[in-house]
Write a protein that holds these residues in place. Structure first.
Motif, PDB file in Angstrom:
ATOM      1  N   MET A   1      32.554  61.008  59.681  1.00  0.00           N
ATOM      2  CA  MET A   1      32.404  59.758  60.373  1.00  0.00           C
ATOM      3  C   MET A   1      33.196  59.851  61.677  1.00  0.00           C
ATOM      4  SD  MET A   1      33.555  56.015  59.080  1.00  0.00           S
ATOM      5  CE  MET A   1      32.088  55.372  58.386  1.00  0.00           C
ATOM      6  N   LYS A   2      32.524  59.518  62.795  1.00  0.00           N
ATOM      7  CA  LYS A   2      33.167  59.615  64.104  1.00  0.00           C
ATOM      8  C   LYS A   2      33.808  58.271  64.450  1.00  0.00           C
ATOM      9  CE  LYS A   2      30.104  63.176  65.743  1.00  0.00           C
ATOM     10  NZ  LYS A   2      29.183  63.620  66.763  1.00  0.00           N
ATOM     11  N   LEU A   3      35.059  58.333  64.847  1.00  0.00           N
ATOM     12  CA  LEU A   3      35.802  57.115  65.159  1.00  0.00           C
ATOM     13  C   LEU A   3      35.711  56.725  66.637  1.00  0.00           C
ATOM     14  CD1 LEU A   3      39.043  57.591  63.037  1.00  0.00           C
ATOM     15  CD2 LEU A   3      37.115  56.103  62.580  1.00  0.00           C
ATOM     16  N   LYS A   4      35.316  57.636  67.482  1.00  0.00           N
ATOM     17  CA  LYS A   4      35.302  57.381  68.915  1.00  0.00           C
ATOM     18  C   LYS A   4      34.437  56.163  69.282  1.00  0.00           C
ATOM     19  CE  LYS A   4      34.951  59.811  73.292  1.00  0.00           C
ATOM     20  NZ  LYS A   4      34.683  61.089  73.931  1.00  0.00           N
ATOM     21  N   PRO A   5      33.209  56.021  68.740  1.00  0.00           N
ATOM     22  CA  PRO A   5      32.413  54.825  69.093  1.00  0.00           C
ATOM     23  C   PRO A   5      33.091  53.524  68.642  1.00  0.00           C
ATOM     24  CG  PRO A   5      31.014  56.469  68.060  1.00  0.00           C
ATOM     25  CD  PRO A   5      32.418  56.948  67.948  1.00  0.00           C
TER      26      PRO A   5
END
Length: 152
Positions: A1-5
């Motif tokens: 899961m990418k946290l940047k967005p």
């Protein structure tokens, strides 16, 4: 899961709320405006709760996986210890047989010496028969011990 967005979205929403406060100029009006977004606030709280629950589930899975790997490693170590123990017992048995074989050879040499001394000094090879019998008894005892080592 990418946290940047998620981080970018959070920062943008925070900037929007700050700009809204500056736009209205009055904190009371800004508070009323912020109250109109109560559903979004509840949504973010729900998402945070869901992420916390998901994090706990992942942690439980990792803990179970770690426990399985640890138990497998411990079982392998136990097998290794058993192999080492077996090897040490075998080495001890070999050393014991070697020592007993050496003692048998020494007793046979003693018997031979007693016979020679009896022949040379008394013209009778059985003159030291008690010593010869004692040495032969020790030889028999050592051979019995070797047989016992072979059966264990």
């Amino acid at each position: 899961m990418k946290l940047k967005p998620f981080i970018i979205t959070f920062v943008l929403l925070w900037l929007a709320s700050a700009l809204t406060t500056v736009w209205f100029g009055n904190i009371g009006d800004a508070g009323s405006f912020g109250d109109s977004f109560g559903a979004i606030n509840a949504l973010f709280s729900g998402v945070a709760l869901a992420l916390a629950i998901y994090s706990m589930i992942l942690q439980q899975r990792q803990n179970a996986e770690f426990e399985q790997k640890t138990l497998a490693a411990m079982a392998q170590h136990a097998e290794t210890i058993d192999l080492i123990k077996t090897s040490l017992v075998q080495q001890a048995n070999v050393a014991r047989v070697t020592a007993l074989t050496y003692l048998i050879e020494r007793e046979e040499q003693r018997i031979e010496n007693l016979r020679e001394w009896g022949t040379e000094s008394h013209k009778d090879e059985n003159y030291y028969s008690k010593g010869i019998k004692a040495s032969q008894g020790r030889i028999d005892n050592y051979q019995e011990q070797i047989r016992k080592v072979g059966t264990t």
